[in-house]
Design an enzyme around this catalytic site. Structure first.
Site, PDB file in Angstrom:
ATOM      1  N   LYS A   1       0.795  -1.246  -0.150  1.00 50.67           N
ATOM      2  CA  LYS A   1      -0.038  -0.060   0.041  1.00 50.67           C
ATOM      3  C   LYS A   1       0.853   1.318   0.051  1.00 50.67           C
ATOM      4  O   LYS A   1       0.529   2.274  -0.675  1.00 50.67           O
ATOM      5  CB  LYS A   1      -0.966  -0.119   1.044  1.00 50.67           C
ATOM      6  CG  LYS A   1      -2.428  -0.812   0.884  1.00 50.67           C
ATOM      7  CD  LYS A   1      -2.163  -2.302   0.699  1.00 50.67           C
ATOM      8  CE  LYS A   1      -2.657  -2.887  -0.459  1.00 50.67           C
ATOM      9  NZ  LYS A   1      -2.434  -4.329  -0.274  1.00 50.67           N
TER      10      LYS A   1
ATOM     11  N   HIS B   1     -22.927  15.073   3.727  1.00 51.39           N
ATOM     12  CA  HIS B   1     -22.835  15.425   2.241  1.00 51.39           C
ATOM     13  C   HIS B   1     -21.658  16.405   2.319  1.00 51.39           C
ATOM     14  O   HIS B   1     -21.689  17.433   3.207  1.00 51.39           O
ATOM     15  CB  HIS B   1     -23.971  16.210   1.832  1.00 51.39           C
ATOM     16  CG  HIS B   1     -23.746  16.962   0.427  1.00 51.39           C
ATOM     17  ND1 HIS B   1     -23.909  16.225  -0.639  1.00 51.39           N
ATOM     18  CD2 HIS B   1     -23.730  18.354   0.150  1.00 51.39           C
ATOM     19  CE1 HIS B   1     -23.816  17.134  -1.728  1.00 51.39           C
ATOM     20  NE2 HIS B   1     -23.618  18.407  -1.259  1.00 51.39           N
TER      21      HIS B   1
ATOM     22  N   ALA C   1      -5.325 -10.777   5.844  1.00 47.56           N
ATOM     23  CA  ALA C   1      -4.994 -10.418   7.043  1.00 47.56           C
ATOM     24  C   ALA C   1      -6.146 -10.176   8.214  1.00 47.56           C
ATOM     25  O   ALA C   1      -6.023 -10.544   9.322  1.00 47.56           O
ATOM     26  CB  ALA C   1      -4.056  -9.004   7.059  1.00 47.56           C
TER      27      ALA C   1
HETATM   28  P1  FAD Z   1       1.904 -14.830   7.749  1.00 47.47           P
HETATM   29  O1  FAD Z   1       1.389 -13.125   7.596  1.00 47.47           O
HETATM   30  O2  FAD Z   1       2.525 -15.306   6.554  1.00 47.47           O
HETATM   31  O3  FAD Z   1       2.879 -15.000   9.004  1.00 47.47           O
HETATM   32  C1  FAD Z   1       3.249 -16.094   9.286  1.00 47.47           C
HETATM   33  C2  FAD Z   1       4.600 -15.963   9.917  1.00 47.47           C
HETATM   34  O4  FAD Z   1       5.197 -17.355  10.471  1.00 47.47           O
HETATM   35  C3  FAD Z   1       5.702 -15.319   9.073  1.00 47.47           C
HETATM   36  O5  FAD Z   1       6.326 -14.206   9.879  1.00 47.47           O
HETATM   37  C4  FAD Z   1       6.925 -16.378   9.122  1.00 47.47           C
HETATM   38  O6  FAD Z   1       8.058 -15.944   8.943  1.00 47.47           O
HETATM   39  C5  FAD Z   1       6.403 -17.174  10.474  1.00 47.47           C
HETATM   40  N1  FAD Z   1       6.824 -18.746  10.203  1.00 47.47           N
HETATM   41  C6  FAD Z   1       6.516 -19.741   9.061  1.00 47.47           C
HETATM   42  N2  FAD Z   1       7.311 -20.911   9.493  1.00 47.47           N
HETATM   43  C7  FAD Z   1       7.822 -20.628  10.718  1.00 47.47           C
HETATM   44  C8  FAD Z   1       8.664 -21.522  11.469  1.00 47.47           C
HETATM   45  N3  FAD Z   1       8.746 -22.632  11.034  1.00 47.47           N
HETATM   46  N4  FAD Z   1       9.129 -20.936  12.394  1.00 47.47           N
HETATM   47  C9  FAD Z   1       8.968 -19.808  12.920  1.00 47.47           C
HETATM   48  N5  FAD Z   1       8.132 -18.919  12.244  1.00 47.47           N
HETATM   49  C10 FAD Z   1       7.706 -19.307  11.107  1.00 47.47           C
HETATM   50  N6  FAD Z   1      -4.195  -9.198   3.111  1.00 47.47           N
HETATM   51  C11 FAD Z   1      -5.188  -8.158   3.455  1.00 47.47           C
HETATM   52  O7  FAD Z   1      -6.145  -8.476   4.229  1.00 47.47           O
HETATM   53  N7  FAD Z   1      -5.106  -7.014   2.971  1.00 47.47           N
HETATM   54  C12 FAD Z   1      -4.051  -6.602   1.964  1.00 47.47           C
HETATM   55  O8  FAD Z   1      -4.262  -5.506   1.504  1.00 47.47           O
HETATM   56  C13 FAD Z   1      -3.157  -7.473   1.781  1.00 47.47           C
HETATM   57  N8  FAD Z   1      -2.318  -7.243   0.984  1.00 47.47           N
HETATM   58  C14 FAD Z   1      -1.170  -7.877   0.511  1.00 47.47           C
HETATM   59  C15 FAD Z   1      -0.116  -7.727  -0.456  1.00 47.47           C
HETATM   60  C16 FAD Z   1       0.750  -8.869  -0.592  1.00 47.47           C
HETATM   61  C17 FAD Z   1       1.870  -8.274  -1.747  1.00 47.47           C
HETATM   62  C18 FAD Z   1       0.698 -10.190  -0.151  1.00 47.47           C
HETATM   63  C19 FAD Z   1       1.912 -10.973  -0.295  1.00 47.47           C
HETATM   64  C20 FAD Z   1      -0.276 -10.278   0.828  1.00 47.47           C
HETATM   65  C21 FAD Z   1      -1.153  -9.517   0.946  1.00 47.47           C
HETATM   66  N9  FAD Z   1      -2.179  -9.504   2.113  1.00 47.47           N
HETATM   67  C22 FAD Z   1      -3.301  -8.914   2.016  1.00 47.47           C
HETATM   68  C23 FAD Z   1      -2.313 -10.991   2.732  1.00 47.47           C
HETATM   69  C24 FAD Z   1      -1.879 -10.924   4.106  1.00 47.47           C
HETATM   70  O9  FAD Z   1      -0.433 -10.610   3.993  1.00 47.47           O
HETATM   71  C25 FAD Z   1      -1.878 -12.372   4.705  1.00 47.47           C
HETATM   72  O10 FAD Z   1      -3.280 -12.863   4.543  1.00 47.47           O
HETATM   73  C26 FAD Z   1      -1.622 -12.498   6.238  1.00 47.47           C
HETATM   74  O11 FAD Z   1      -0.236 -11.737   6.325  1.00 47.47           O
HETATM   75  C27 FAD Z   1      -1.587 -13.713   6.834  1.00 47.47           C
HETATM   76  O12 FAD Z   1      -1.519 -13.751   8.138  1.00 47.47           O
HETATM   77  P2  FAD Z   1      -0.738 -15.068   8.726  1.00 47.47           P
HETATM   78  O13 FAD Z   1      -0.511 -14.774  10.125  1.00 47.47           O
HETATM   79  O14 FAD Z   1      -1.651 -16.269   8.505  1.00 47.47           O
HETATM   80  O15 FAD Z   1       0.685 -15.426   7.972  1.00 47.47           O
HETATM   81  P1  NAD Z   2      -4.903 -14.267  -6.702  1.00 46.27           P
HETATM   82  O1  NAD Z   2      -5.496 -15.634  -6.370  1.00 46.27           O
HETATM   83  O2  NAD Z   2      -5.284 -12.712  -6.288  1.00 46.27           O
HETATM   84  O3  NAD Z   2      -4.676 -13.828  -8.361  1.00 46.27           O
HETATM   85  C1  NAD Z   2      -4.155 -15.009  -8.976  1.00 46.27           C
HETATM   86  C2  NAD Z   2      -4.338 -14.730 -10.522  1.00 46.27           C
HETATM   87  O4  NAD Z   2      -3.342 -15.324 -11.350  1.00 46.27           O
HETATM   88  C3  NAD Z   2      -5.842 -15.264 -10.795  1.00 46.27           C
HETATM   89  O5  NAD Z   2      -6.517 -14.083 -11.421  1.00 46.27           O
HETATM   90  C4  NAD Z   2      -5.585 -16.446 -11.790  1.00 46.27           C
HETATM   91  O6  NAD Z   2      -6.468 -16.623 -12.502  1.00 46.27           O
HETATM   92  C5  NAD Z   2      -4.153 -15.957 -12.334  1.00 46.27           C
HETATM   93  N1  NAD Z   2      -3.522 -17.178 -12.935  1.00 46.27           N
HETATM   94  C6  NAD Z   2      -3.273 -18.247 -12.184  1.00 46.27           C
HETATM   95  N2  NAD Z   2      -2.411 -19.088 -12.921  1.00 46.27           N
HETATM   96  C7  NAD Z   2      -1.976 -18.449 -13.932  1.00 46.27           C
HETATM   97  C8  NAD Z   2      -1.224 -18.609 -15.298  1.00 46.27           C
HETATM   98  N3  NAD Z   2      -0.608 -19.779 -15.258  1.00 46.27           N
HETATM   99  N4  NAD Z   2      -1.286 -17.744 -16.125  1.00 46.27           N
HETATM  100  C9  NAD Z   2      -1.632 -16.527 -16.006  1.00 46.27           C
HETATM  101  N5  NAD Z   2      -2.499 -16.252 -14.907  1.00 46.27           N
HETATM  102  C10 NAD Z   2      -2.691 -17.119 -13.965  1.00 46.27           C
HETATM  103  O7  NAD Z   2      -3.351 -14.615  -6.374  1.00 46.27           O
HETATM  104  P2  NAD Z   2      -2.299 -13.118  -6.194  1.00 46.27           P
HETATM  105  O8  NAD Z   2      -2.373 -12.018  -6.689  1.00 46.27           O
HETATM  106  O9  NAD Z   2      -0.950 -13.799  -6.107  1.00 46.27           O
HETATM  107  O10 NAD Z   2      -2.470 -12.807  -4.684  1.00 46.27           O
HETATM  108  C11 NAD Z   2      -2.269 -13.887  -3.475  1.00 46.27           C
HETATM  109  C12 NAD Z   2      -3.075 -13.655  -2.248  1.00 46.27           C
HETATM  110  O11 NAD Z   2      -2.589 -12.773  -1.503  1.00 46.27           O
HETATM  111  C13 NAD Z   2      -4.469 -13.142  -2.600  1.00 46.27           C
HETATM  112  O12 NAD Z   2      -5.347 -14.322  -3.006  1.00 46.27           O
HETATM  113  C14 NAD Z   2      -4.812 -12.826  -1.504  1.00 46.27           C
HETATM  114  O13 NAD Z   2      -5.559 -13.774  -0.416  1.00 46.27           O
HETATM  115  C15 NAD Z   2      -3.657 -11.880  -0.751  1.00 46.27           C
HETATM  116  N6  NAD Z   2      -3.629 -10.482  -1.140  1.00 46.27           N
HETATM  117  C16 NAD Z   2      -4.405  -9.714  -0.605  1.00 46.27           C
HETATM  118  C17 NAD Z   2      -4.507  -8.441  -1.310  1.00 46.27           C
HETATM  119  C18 NAD Z   2      -5.616  -7.669  -0.819  1.00 46.27           C
HETATM  120  O14 NAD Z   2      -6.212  -7.956   0.165  1.00 46.27           O
HETATM  121  N7  NAD Z   2      -5.475  -6.264  -1.222  1.00 46.27           N
HETATM  122  C19 NAD Z   2      -3.360  -7.869  -1.996  1.00 46.27           C
HETATM  123  C20 NAD Z   2      -2.606  -8.867  -2.396  1.00 46.27           C
HETATM  124  C21 NAD Z   2      -2.503 -10.338  -2.028  1.00 46.27           C
END
Ligand code: FAD
Ligand code: NAD
Length: 465
Positions: free
Chosen positions: A50, A444, A320
């Site tokens: 973000k 508004h 998250a």
């Molecule tokens: P994680 O956040 O993945 O945390 C797991 C933790 O476990 C990590 O810190 C890892 O280091 C630790 N861990 C793993 N294995 C071990 C081990 N063996 N020993 C010790 N520690 C370990 N979600 C939203 O809701 N809004 C968003 O805008 C959004 N944007 C995103 C953008 C991106 C680019 C990505 C990649 C994800 C985004 N997400 C978003 C998804 C969100 O980040 C995840 O859904 C969320 O972080 C999941 O939380 P979690 O605690 O389950 O796992």
């Molecule tokens: P996604 O599931 O959102 O999108 C993956 C896309 O890739 C889909 O549209 C799918 O049709 C396409 N796809 C799959 N295989 C393909 C292929 N071989 N060639 C071309 N297209 C293909 O997955 P993401 O964008 O990687 O994000 C992963 C997860 O992270 C999300 O599902 C979400 O849970 C989380 N996330 C959330 C946010 C948010 O809440 N704003 C932002 C980023 C990530």
């Protein structure tokens, strides 16, 4: 050998929230995290993405080429200092992760920085990150698995060379001239659009017939239009057939049978995430699974007594706020309280341009569940605030049961509509009817007036068109 009541493996939004809550309830809690507190979300996910999106938008707004904007503001061609941008982004992350660490300390959580390995349902071995690496064993009464997820790779296009995941794309040291983004989901759109606004030539490759294919065309169309306006080349119904990681070459195949060879400076693969549910010894517990996810009940219990699981390892949506809400429930259950994870709606926001929000049921889903439903949309083109923001693209849509007008779902596309997610989800959780929203005074001029207007339209009583 140490012992504790609760041991949480993973300190992301799921793990750190569960740790805070159990410790606040007076239960001895140990949190094991191999990387940084805050997990994917704070370090390599929600927050840096973000921040990058905001910076790209600010840069783009300045005109990029020094053009006179529609608002009569003239600026010289801006330039981009990626080092400063990464520093600012790092500062935001640092502030939030430090905040989480302080909260954990204040609550009395014992945080161990190290890689955890589950030996059995009551024992975890940790290799500490900050000592000579001598493993310690921790015995617990309750084991909470919260290991999250990681980027999924494509078999013909492994990460490395010019091929990166979101993790690397969030911290670019150099802006690629040409960027291929494979996947038109959340990450592909959020980061692809940000790179396009920063000046890269972006090609978006999506296997399905539209971006955000899980949602309907009315929601994806404004985003596709904006992609094209930004100069992004959109290849729908297209897959990567072969890839050369070092050279950045891709052979693309369309659903119609055409193929083309292309070369890119960088390739971002964003085709979903893989739960870390079968590693770190978790697989040895032989827990019941739902595909790649660990199966849990409404309190976060797995199939093994006093082993709990929360967050991305437990299923979709991998978000998250879902992880945090599950964590609250598991902590309450461990503390002996009766709580269930049974939300009426989990909002989803894609921070594309324009933003997209979905909460509750889409019209098609509502028809499948309830048959005849009411739906109505109100366009931001008729909303004063949207016009003053020079962002009149998009709409708010409501879905309600015809028989009693109970609201089943909301969707919106438009400027800053992420902030409408709370109002949407509250109305669904509180079983609001269309009349409740239509009869509420909305300030508004605000974008939220479109929410009231959509409800009025669904009742056949639209005011502003
Ligand atoms: P994680 O956040 O993945 O945390 C797991 C933790 O476990 C990590 O810190 C890892 O280091 C630790 N861990 C793993 N294995 C071990 C081990 N063996 N020993 C010790 N520690 C370990 N979600 C939203 O809701 N809004 C968003 O805008 C959004 N944007 C995103 C953008 C991106 C680019 C990505 C990649 C994800 C985004 N997400 C978003 C998804 C969100 O980040 C995840 O859904 C969320 O972080 C999941 O939380 P979690 O605690 O389950 O796992
Ligand atoms: P996604 O599931 O959102 O999108 C993956 C896309 O890739 C889909 O549209 C799918 O049709 C396409 N796809 C799959 N295989 C393909 C292929 N071989 N060639 C071309 N297209 C293909 O997955 P993401 O964008 O990687 O994000 C992963 C997860 O992270 C999300 O599902 C979400 O849970 C989380 N996330 C959330 C946010 C948010 O809440 N704003 C932002 C980023 C990530």
């Amino acid at each position: 050998m140490q012992s504790t009541n609760v041991l949480i493996l993973g300190g992301g939004p799921a793990g750190y929230v569960a740790a805070l809550r159990t410790a606040q309830a007076g239960i001895a809690t140990v949190l094991v995290e191999s990387s940084q507190a805050g997990g994917t979300c704070l370090n390599i996910g929600c927050i840096p993405s973000k921040a990058l999106i905001h910076a790209a938008e600010e840069f783009h707004k300045l005109g990029g080429s020094g053009a006179v904007s529609r608002l009569g503001i003239r600026v010289d061609a801006p330039s981009l200092d990626l080092g400063r941008l990464n520093e600012w982004k790092g500062g935001v992350i640092g502030r939030l992760t430090a905040g989480v660490q302080a909260l954990l300390k204040q609550a009395g959580v014992k945080v161990i920085h190290g890689e955890g390995r589950v030996l059995d349902g009551k024992t975890v071995e940790v290799v500490p990150a900050d000592s000579d690496g001598k493993p310690t064993r921790i015995v617990c009464q309750n084991l909470v698995l919260a290991t999250g997820s990681e980027p999924a790779a494509l078999p013909m296009l492994p990460f490395g060379g010019r091929v990166v995941s979101s993790t690397e794309a969030l911290f670019p040291d150099k802006l690629p001239n040409s960027l291929a983004v494979v996947g038109g989901g959340y990450i592909g759109l959020e980061l692809g659009m940000a790179y396009a606004k920063l000046g890269s030539r972006v090609t978006l490759i999506e296997a399905q017939g539209s971006v955000l294919p899980n949602w309907d065309a009315a929601l994806s169309r404004p985003v596709e239009k904006r992609l094209r306006d930004l100069g992004v080349e959109l290849l729908l119904d297209t897959r990567v057939h072969e890839g050369d990681v070092e050279q950045g070459r891709l052979r693309l195949a369309s659903a119609q049978g055409d193929s083309q060879d292309r070369q890119f400076d960088r390739i971002l693969v964003a085709v979903g995430r893989r739960p870390r549910s079968r590693e770190a010894g978790i697989e040895s517990l032989m827990l019941d699974m739902d595909g790649p996810f660990i199966r849990v009940d409404e309190q976060g219990r797995t199939s093994m007594r006093q082993v709990w699981a929360i967050g991305d390892i437990t299923g979709e949506p991998m978000l998250a706020h879902r992880a945090m809400a599950q964590a609250e429930v598991v902590a309450a259950a461990i503390a002996g309280q009766r709580r269930r994870f049974d939300p009426s709606a989990i909002p989803a926001v894609c921070y594309a341009d324009p933003e997209v929000v979905v909460s509750g049921l889409l019209p098609e889903e509502a028809r499948t569940h309830y048959g005849d439903v009411l739906t109505a949309s109100f366009p931001f083109a008729n909303n004063g605030r949207a016009l003053t923001l020079d962002a009149a693209e998009g709409f708010v849509r409501v879905v309600a049961r015809r028989e009693d007008h109970r609201i089943l779902g909301w969707q919106a596309v438009g400027p800053n509509v992420s902030e409408l997610a709370a109002a949407f989800t509250q109305s669904i959780e509180m079983c609001a009817r269309l009349e409740d929203v239509a009869g509420t005074i909305h300030a508004h001029p605000t974008l939220s007036e479109a929410v009231q207007e959509a409800a009025l339209r669904a009742l056949g009583a639209g005011l502003h068109g």
